[in-house]
Scaffold this motif. Sequence first.
Motif, PDB file in Angstrom:
ATOM      1  N   VAL A 227       7.975  -9.733  -4.247  1.00 27.11           N
ATOM      2  CA  VAL A 227       7.440  -9.171  -5.485  1.00 27.11           C
ATOM      3  C   VAL A 227       6.444  -8.059  -5.164  1.00 27.11           C
ATOM      4  CG1 VAL A 227       6.170  -9.645  -7.609  1.00 27.11           C
ATOM      5  CG2 VAL A 227       7.765 -11.351  -6.703  1.00 27.11           C
ATOM      6  N   LEU A 228       6.655  -6.890  -5.775  1.00 31.37           N
ATOM      7  CA  LEU A 228       5.765  -5.746  -5.584  1.00 31.37           C
ATOM      8  C   LEU A 228       4.859  -5.626  -6.796  1.00 31.37           C
ATOM      9  CD1 LEU A 228       8.418  -3.119  -4.384  1.00 31.37           C
ATOM     10  CD2 LEU A 228       7.266  -4.884  -3.037  1.00 31.37           C
ATOM     11  N   MET A 229       3.544  -5.691  -6.584  1.00 32.78           N
ATOM     12  CA  MET A 229       2.582  -5.554  -7.668  1.00 32.78           C
ATOM     13  C   MET A 229       2.107  -4.111  -7.744  1.00 32.78           C
ATOM     14  SD  MET A 229       0.693  -9.186  -7.057  1.00 32.78           S
ATOM     15  CE  MET A 229       1.453  -9.388  -5.454  1.00 32.78           C
ATOM     16  N   LEU A 230       2.260  -3.500  -8.921  1.00 33.01           N
ATOM     17  CA  LEU A 230       2.005  -2.083  -9.098  1.00 33.01           C
ATOM     18  C   LEU A 230       0.634  -1.828  -9.714  1.00 33.01           C
ATOM     19  CD1 LEU A 230       5.510  -1.053 -10.515  1.00 33.01           C
ATOM     20  CD2 LEU A 230       4.773  -1.215  -8.126  1.00 33.01           C
TER      21      LEU A 230
ATOM     22  N   GLU B 134       0.166  -2.028  -4.934  1.00 26.21           N
ATOM     23  CA  GLU B 134      -1.144  -2.551  -4.574  1.00 26.21           C
ATOM     24  C   GLU B 134      -1.064  -3.764  -3.661  1.00 26.21           C
ATOM     25  OE1 GLU B 134      -3.826  -1.082  -5.134  1.00 26.21           O
ATOM     26  OE2 GLU B 134      -3.492   0.245  -6.837  1.00 26.21           O
ATOM     27  N   ALA B 135      -0.037  -4.585  -3.833  1.00 25.84           N
ATOM     28  CA  ALA B 135       0.080  -5.801  -3.028  1.00 25.84           C
ATOM     29  C   ALA B 135       1.526  -6.263  -3.056  1.00 25.84           C
ATOM     30  CB  ALA B 135      -0.845  -6.896  -3.555  1.00 25.84           C
TER      31      ALA B 135
ATOM     32  N   PHE C  53       0.821  -1.218   0.000  1.00 27.17           N
ATOM     33  CA  PHE C  53       0.000   0.000   0.000  1.00 27.17           C
ATOM     34  C   PHE C  53       0.855   1.268   0.000  1.00 27.17           C
ATOM     35  CE2 PHE C  53      -2.589  -3.093   2.577  1.00 27.17           C
ATOM     36  CZ  PHE C  53      -3.380  -3.498   1.511  1.00 27.17           C
ATOM     37  N   GLY C  54       2.160   1.124  -0.225  1.00 31.07           N
ATOM     38  CA  GLY C  54       3.034   2.280  -0.307  1.00 31.07           C
ATOM     39  C   GLY C  54       3.180   2.757  -1.737  1.00 31.07           C
ATOM     40  N   THR C  55       4.272   3.450  -2.015  1.00 33.02           N
ATOM     41  CA  THR C  55       4.499   3.998  -3.353  1.00 33.02           C
ATOM     42  C   THR C  55       5.923   3.715  -3.813  1.00 33.02           C
ATOM     43  OG1 THR C  55       5.125   6.171  -2.468  1.00 33.02           O
ATOM     44  CG2 THR C  55       2.810   5.840  -3.065  1.00 33.02           C
TER      45      THR C  55
END
Length: 273
Positions: free
Chosen positions: A213-216, A207-208, A189-191
Motif C-alpha cells: 500500500v502506497l500512502m500519498l 509518503e510511506a 519517498f518517491g513519486t
Amino acid sequence: MARQWLSRELETVATWWRIERTDGVALGFTSHDRDLYVSGIVLRAAPGMVPSAVRLTGGLDADSADITGALTHDAISKADLDSGRYDGARIAMGLVDWESLETLQIYAGTIGSVGREGAGFSAQLRSAKTALEREIVPRTAPTCRAEFCAGGCTLSAGRFTHEGRLASVSDDRSAVTVTAQIEANLLEFGTLRWVDGPEAGMTRRIEAVSGDVLMLDRPVEAGATPGARLILREGCDHTLETCGARFGNAANFQGEPFLPGNDLLTRYPSPAA
C-alpha cells in the motif's frame, strides 16, 4: 521608439496573465471583455480577475504581487485549486493593447499559496528574485541535501522510473495499490505521476509504504479507476547507508553523517567505571 504605455487619457489597454501549470497545461487570461490571441495562446476573457499593485524594485528584495478573482471561468475551478494544480505554476503578467495586440510584460514568477474565499480565490505570486533568498553556504546535516536524481545526486532518473497501473484505492482515498515490475518498498519517498484519469499530469509524493500500500501526500480525486496508467519514481531516504548500499553513489553523498552535532555537546560526562 518604445511605446509609452498609459500616456494618454484614453487607452485601449487591458491586463493579461499567462499561467503554465506543473501538469503541462498553459492558460491565458485577460481583463478585456473578449478573447485575444497573443503569442500563440488564446487569452480568455476573465473580467473578474483583478491584479494588485505590482511592486518592482532594483534591489534584491522579492517583488510583490497577487491576484484575486471569481471562480466563474471554466478553466479555473474549485476542484483544480483544491487538488493543487496551480501550486508552483509559472506565471507572467503584463499589459496588452486589444487593437494592435502589442504587449508589455511587467511581472514574472511562480504562484505560491492559493486560497479560496467563498466563490472567489486569491493567489500570492513569488517573483524570480526569491531564488536569491536560498542559502549560498549549505547547512551541515547528517542526511543528503541533494534531491534524488537531480543536481548533485548524479543518478539517472530514467534508471529508477517505472510504468505501472492503478490496482485499487483505499476507502478514504489517501492510499493506493499499484501493479508494476518493482517492489513496493522501493517506492517509499518517491513519486507517483498520473497518466490517465482525473489527475492526469499531476505528481503525488509517496509518503510511506505499508506492505504493498502506497500512502500519498494528497487524497486521490474521485473518478480514478483501476487500470489507470501511472509513472512511478523510486525514492531515497537520504541516508549514507542507502546511498552506498542500494545506489552505489556514496561518492556523491551531499551530507556530513560523521560530523558531531549538537547532541554531542549536550551529553553529560559519566564517571569512569
